[in-house]
Design a protein around this motif. Structure first.
Motif, PDB file in Angstrom:
ATOM      1  N   HIS A 137     -11.141   7.319 -12.807  1.00  0.00           N
ATOM      2  CA  HIS A 137      -9.716   6.962 -12.752  1.00  0.00           C
ATOM      3  C   HIS A 137      -9.203   6.871 -11.331  1.00  0.00           C
ATOM      4  CE1 HIS A 137     -10.318   8.552 -16.831  1.00  0.00           C
ATOM      5  NE2 HIS A 137      -9.492   7.596 -17.153  1.00  0.00           N
ATOM      6  N   GLY A 138     -10.107   7.047 -10.388  1.00  0.00           N
ATOM      7  CA  GLY A 138      -9.728   6.955  -8.991  1.00  0.00           C
ATOM      8  C   GLY A 138     -10.941   6.583  -8.156  1.00  0.00           C
ATOM      9  N   PHE A 139     -10.684   6.201  -6.932  1.00  0.00           N
ATOM     10  CA  PHE A 139     -11.773   5.834  -6.030  1.00  0.00           C
ATOM     11  C   PHE A 139     -11.317   6.131  -4.610  1.00  0.00           C
ATOM     12  CE2 PHE A 139     -13.526   2.575  -3.139  1.00  0.00           C
ATOM     13  CZ  PHE A 139     -14.864   2.913  -3.224  1.00  0.00           C
ATOM     14  N   THR A 140     -12.217   6.665  -3.796  1.00  0.00           N
ATOM     15  CA  THR A 140     -11.858   6.914  -2.403  1.00  0.00           C
ATOM     16  C   THR A 140     -12.748   6.085  -1.491  1.00  0.00           C
ATOM     17  OG1 THR A 140     -11.131   9.144  -2.947  1.00  0.00           O
ATOM     18  CG2 THR A 140     -11.519   8.677  -0.641  1.00  0.00           C
ATOM     19  N   ASP A 141     -12.085   5.305  -0.664  1.00  0.00           N
ATOM     20  CA  ASP A 141     -12.779   4.435   0.284  1.00  0.00           C
ATOM     21  C   ASP A 141     -12.890   5.185   1.612  1.00  0.00           C
ATOM     22  OD1 ASP A 141     -13.976   2.141   1.110  1.00  0.00           O
ATOM     23  OD2 ASP A 141     -12.098   1.108   1.615  1.00  0.00           O
ATOM     24  N   HIS A 142     -14.104   5.345   2.086  1.00  0.00           N
ATOM     25  CA  HIS A 142     -14.319   6.073   3.340  1.00  0.00           C
ATOM     26  C   HIS A 142     -14.694   5.105   4.472  1.00  0.00           C
ATOM     27  CE1 HIS A 142     -14.428   9.682   0.915  1.00  0.00           C
ATOM     28  NE2 HIS A 142     -15.446   9.228   0.220  1.00  0.00           N
ATOM     29  N   ASN A 143     -14.146   5.338   5.616  1.00  0.00           N
ATOM     30  CA  ASN A 143     -14.515   4.529   6.785  1.00  0.00           C
ATOM     31  C   ASN A 143     -14.814   5.409   7.976  1.00  0.00           C
ATOM     32  OD1 ASN A 143     -14.368   1.603   6.237  1.00  0.00           O
ATOM     33  ND2 ASN A 143     -12.346   2.221   5.458  1.00  0.00           N
ATOM     34  N   MET A 144     -15.830   5.006   8.715  1.00  0.00           N
ATOM     35  CA  MET A 144     -16.247   5.774   9.877  1.00  0.00           C
ATOM     36  C   MET A 144     -16.314   4.828  11.071  1.00  0.00           C
ATOM     37  SD  MET A 144     -19.691   8.048  10.046  1.00  0.00           S
ATOM     38  CE  MET A 144     -19.603   8.806   8.458  1.00  0.00           C
ATOM     39  N   GLN A 145     -15.639   5.184  12.174  1.00  0.00           N
ATOM     40  CA  GLN A 145     -15.725   4.376  13.394  1.00  0.00           C
ATOM     41  C   GLN A 145     -16.735   5.030  14.333  1.00  0.00           C
ATOM     42  OE1 GLN A 145     -13.621   1.652  14.276  1.00  0.00           O
ATOM     43  NE2 GLN A 145     -12.750   1.666  12.187  1.00  0.00           N
ATOM     44  N   THR A 146     -17.684   4.244  14.784  1.00  0.00           N
ATOM     45  CA  THR A 146     -18.646   4.811  15.736  1.00  0.00           C
ATOM     46  C   THR A 146     -18.596   4.024  17.049  1.00  0.00           C
ATOM     47  OG1 THR A 146     -20.387   3.430  14.782  1.00  0.00           O
ATOM     48  CG2 THR A 146     -20.274   5.688  14.001  1.00  0.00           C
ATOM     49  N   ARG A 147     -18.848   4.714  18.117  1.00  0.00           N
ATOM     50  CA  ARG A 147     -18.943   4.067  19.425  1.00  0.00           C
ATOM     51  C   ARG A 147     -20.178   4.632  20.130  1.00  0.00           C
ATOM     52  NH1 ARG A 147     -13.672   4.938  21.993  1.00  0.00           N
ATOM     53  NH2 ARG A 147     -12.877   3.658  20.297  1.00  0.00           N
ATOM     54  N   ARG A 184     -21.897   7.296  18.298  1.00  0.00           N
ATOM     55  CA  ARG A 184     -21.194   8.557  18.009  1.00  0.00           C
ATOM     56  C   ARG A 184     -19.965   8.291  17.145  1.00  0.00           C
ATOM     57  NH1 ARG A 184     -19.507  11.635  23.069  1.00  0.00           N
ATOM     58  NH2 ARG A 184     -18.522  12.912  21.471  1.00  0.00           N
ATOM     59  N   VAL A 185     -19.738   9.193  16.199  1.00  0.00           N
ATOM     60  CA  VAL A 185     -18.577   9.033  15.318  1.00  0.00           C
ATOM     61  C   VAL A 185     -17.311   9.323  16.106  1.00  0.00           C
ATOM     62  CG1 VAL A 185     -17.444   9.866  13.219  1.00  0.00           C
ATOM     63  CG2 VAL A 185     -19.950   9.710  13.305  1.00  0.00           C
ATOM     64  N   VAL A 186     -16.425   8.347  16.176  1.00  0.00           N
ATOM     65  CA  VAL A 186     -15.170   8.603  16.894  1.00  0.00           C
ATOM     66  C   VAL A 186     -13.995   8.844  15.950  1.00  0.00           C
ATOM     67  CG1 VAL A 186     -15.772   7.525  19.090  1.00  0.00           C
ATOM     68  CG2 VAL A 186     -14.887   6.106  17.221  1.00  0.00           C
ATOM     69  N   SER A 187     -14.057   8.287  14.763  1.00  0.00           N
ATOM     70  CA  SER A 187     -12.993   8.609  13.798  1.00  0.00           C
ATOM     71  C   SER A 187     -13.477   8.376  12.376  1.00  0.00           C
ATOM     72  CB  SER A 187     -11.749   7.768  14.071  1.00  0.00           C
ATOM     73  OG  SER A 187     -11.961   6.437  13.642  1.00  0.00           O
ATOM     74  N   LYS A 188     -12.840   9.126  11.471  1.00  0.00           N
ATOM     75  CA  LYS A 188     -13.151   8.995  10.051  1.00  0.00           C
ATOM     76  C   LYS A 188     -11.826   8.829   9.333  1.00  0.00           C
ATOM     77  CE  LYS A 188     -17.224  11.882   9.313  1.00  0.00           C
ATOM     78  NZ  LYS A 188     -17.665  13.157   8.709  1.00  0.00           N
ATOM     79  N   ASP A 189     -11.778   7.947   8.377  1.00  0.00           N
ATOM     80  CA  ASP A 189     -10.583   7.955   7.536  1.00  0.00           C
ATOM     81  C   ASP A 189     -10.916   7.594   6.102  1.00  0.00           C
ATOM     82  OD1 ASP A 189      -9.767   4.920   7.155  1.00  0.00           O
ATOM     83  OD2 ASP A 189     -10.475   5.201   9.225  1.00  0.00           O
ATOM     84  N   GLU A 224     -10.389  13.189  -6.038  1.00  0.00           N
ATOM     85  CA  GLU A 224     -10.569  12.295  -4.881  1.00  0.00           C
ATOM     86  C   GLU A 224     -10.511  13.071  -3.572  1.00  0.00           C
ATOM     87  OE1 GLU A 224     -11.753   9.431  -5.512  1.00  0.00           O
ATOM     88  OE2 GLU A 224     -11.368   9.649  -7.660  1.00  0.00           O
ATOM     89  N   LEU A 225      -9.653  14.101  -3.510  1.00  0.00           N
ATOM     90  CA  LEU A 225      -9.594  14.912  -2.287  1.00  0.00           C
ATOM     91  C   LEU A 225     -10.896  15.692  -2.076  1.00  0.00           C
ATOM     92  CD1 LEU A 225      -5.876  16.148  -2.372  1.00  0.00           C
ATOM     93  CD2 LEU A 225      -6.915  14.645  -0.649  1.00  0.00           C
ATOM     94  N   MET A 226     -11.579  16.016  -3.172  1.00  0.00           N
ATOM     95  CA  MET A 226     -12.895  16.661  -3.047  1.00  0.00           C
ATOM     96  C   MET A 226     -13.889  15.689  -2.414  1.00  0.00           C
ATOM     97  SD  MET A 226     -12.712  19.813  -4.321  1.00  0.00           S
ATOM     98  CE  MET A 226     -13.961  20.568  -5.381  1.00  0.00           C
ATOM     99  N   HIS A 227     -13.752  14.392  -2.732  1.00  0.00           N
ATOM    100  CA  HIS A 227     -14.596  13.386  -2.072  1.00  0.00           C
ATOM    101  C   HIS A 227     -14.332  13.375  -0.559  1.00  0.00           C
ATOM    102  CE1 HIS A 227     -16.812  11.283  -5.193  1.00  0.00           C
ATOM    103  NE2 HIS A 227     -15.733  11.187  -5.938  1.00  0.00           N
ATOM    104  N   VAL A 228     -13.046  13.478  -0.211  1.00  0.00           N
ATOM    105  CA  VAL A 228     -12.701  13.490   1.213  1.00  0.00           C
ATOM    106  C   VAL A 228     -13.343  14.709   1.885  1.00  0.00           C
ATOM    107  CG1 VAL A 228     -10.812  13.639   2.888  1.00  0.00           C
ATOM    108  CG2 VAL A 228     -10.531  12.259   0.797  1.00  0.00           C
ATOM    109  N   TYR A 229     -13.295  15.841   1.200  1.00  0.00           N
ATOM    110  CA  TYR A 229     -13.917  17.069   1.725  1.00  0.00           C
ATOM    111  C   TYR A 229     -15.398  16.825   2.034  1.00  0.00           C
ATOM    112  CZ  TYR A 229     -15.776  21.863   1.674  1.00  0.00           C
ATOM    113  OH  TYR A 229     -16.426  23.030   1.990  1.00  0.00           O
ATOM    114  N   LEU A 230     -16.104  16.208   1.087  1.00  0.00           N
ATOM    115  CA  LEU A 230     -17.538  15.937   1.275  1.00  0.00           C
ATOM    116  C   LEU A 230     -17.768  14.978   2.446  1.00  0.00           C
ATOM    117  CD1 LEU A 230     -18.761  15.491  -2.444  1.00  0.00           C
ATOM    118  CD2 LEU A 230     -18.997  17.520  -0.983  1.00  0.00           C
ATOM    119  N   PHE A 231     -16.914  13.946   2.499  1.00  0.00           N
ATOM    120  CA  PHE A 231     -17.049  12.937   3.561  1.00  0.00           C
ATOM    121  C   PHE A 231     -16.818  13.548   4.935  1.00  0.00           C
ATOM    122  CE2 PHE A 231     -14.715   9.575   6.046  1.00  0.00           C
ATOM    123  CZ  PHE A 231     -15.822   8.796   6.348  1.00  0.00           C
ATOM    124  N   GLU A 232     -15.788  14.388   5.040  1.00  0.00           N
ATOM    125  CA  GLU A 232     -15.472  15.021   6.323  1.00  0.00           C
ATOM    126  C   GLU A 232     -16.616  15.920   6.796  1.00  0.00           C
ATOM    127  OE1 GLU A 232     -12.796  14.683   8.400  1.00  0.00           O
ATOM    128  OE2 GLU A 232     -12.136  13.013   7.116  1.00  0.00           O
TER     129      GLU A 232
END
Ligand SMILES: [Zn+2]
Ligand SMILES: [Zn+2]
Ligand SMILES: [Zn+2]
Ligand SMILES: [Zn+2]
Ligand SMILES: [Zn+2]
Length: 324
Positions: free
Chosen positions: A205-215, A218-223, A244-252
């Motif tokens: 019933h939900g979905f979390t889209d994760h994005n990672m910026q690398t430079r 090296r990971v410079v930001s996650k959202d 979905e917030l648990m997904h964010v926890y795992l991603f972080e």
């Protein structure tokens, strides 16, 4: 599935003339019988004694039973009285429930035929009709929402913030901490959710889209961006948000888990909300998770939930990587 307890029996009554020289005794008053008498169950009675004291009466109308009767819990009824007043009535069409009938989670009993005529609410499972749910709606993406669930449905932004702070507090109380502060939440219909999620399940019933910026490697930001299907009742909305917030926890924490362990773990967030909500609806949704046959949302959830029960949150969070 139930079957009403209706038995039709026949009282056996015989009228007989007295046989000369063998005047029988009345089994009720113990006096001898002259003329016609009645026998029932091998005993003889004066007609009046039988009618006034032995002949069964209908538990409903109190009148004598002659011939066919129905019996329930050792009480006897005229078949008509039984059908019209004792048999439970269908909550949808108000006709007696004879033979097979269904009782839903909410205690509503109805003829089986109604379940093929009426749509089912996608979140509470009730059949949608005036009698059971004060009507309901077709949402246009394959889902139906009943009038009861519609009363708390989340379709605008005004509930997002309060829900979000409630859910975050609840997660924090079990050690799910340091989640990013501003995570956008977007309500979508089910069709959109199917497009967003690479592997879609009906239990989703939900979905979390994760994005990672690398430079330079090296990971410079996650959202993260959370998408939740619109029109969920508030309790379920909160449960999905927690998932979905648990997904964010795992991603972080860079925890890339196998799907059954990942979804099973994230469903602990939903479990937290349902266990924290004292309503029949929350119990129903929890039961739904406990009975789900989905390999990830059902089996995966039960596996992680049992592990949590045995070992506690701290152990679980520290060893997520090693669960197999
Ligand atoms: Zn008598
Ligand atoms: Zn009666
Ligand atoms: Zn009916
Ligand atoms: Zn409903
Ligand atoms: Zn998930």
């Amino acid at each position: 599935m139930h079957r009403s307890n209706l038995t039709i029996l026949l009282i056996s009554l015989w009228f007989a003339g007295s046989i000369l020289g063998m005047e029988p005794k009345c089994s009720y008053c113990n006096k001898s019988i002259e003329g016609n008498y009645l026998t029932a169950d091998g005993k003889s009675y004066h007609e009046n004694c039988y009618r006034d004291h032995i002949q069964p009466r209908c538990e409903h109308c109190g009148k004598l039973i002659d011939g066919k009767y129905a019996i329930l819990d050792d009480k006897m009824y005229h078949p008509q009285c039984y059908t019209n007043h004792i048999l439970p009535k269908c909550v949808i069409c108000d006709q007696p429930l004879q033979g097979k009938y269904y009782t839903d989670y909410w205690g509503n009993s109805f003829h089986g035929s109604h379940s093929s005529e009426l749509p089912e609410c996608s979140t509470c499972g009730r059949l949608i009709c005036e009698e059971l749910t004060r009507g309901g709606f077709e949402l246009g993406d394959g889902r139906f929402l009943c009038g009861i669930c519609n009363e708390t449905e989340v379709s605008g932004d005004f509930l997002l913030e309060s829900s979000s702070s409630y859910v975050r507090r609840l997660l924090e109380s079990n050690g799910i901490t340091n989640l990013p502060v501003d995570i956008p939440i977007t309500l979508v219909d089910q069709e959109r959710l199917k497009q967003l999620a690479s592997s879609y399940s009906d239990a989703m019933h939900g979905f979390t889209d994760h994005n990672m910026q690398t430079r330079n490697g090296r990971v410079v930001s996650k959202d993260s961006h959370i998408y939740i299907v619109s029109h969920l009742p508030l309790t379920m909305f909160r449960a999905i948000l927690a998932h979905e917030l648990m997904h964010v926890y795992l991603f972080e924490r860079d925890l890339d888990l196998r799907s059954d362990i990942r979804e099973g773990f994230c469903n602990l967030g939903s479990e937290m909300v349902y266990k924290d909500t004292p309503s029949e609806y929350a119990k129903f949704r929890l039961l739904n998770m406990e009975k789900s046959q989905d390999p990830d949302y059902g089996y995966g959830y039960r596996k992680i939930s049992q592990l949590l029960d045995r070992r506690g949150w701290r152990y679980l969070l520290e060893t997520l990587n090693e669960i197999d």
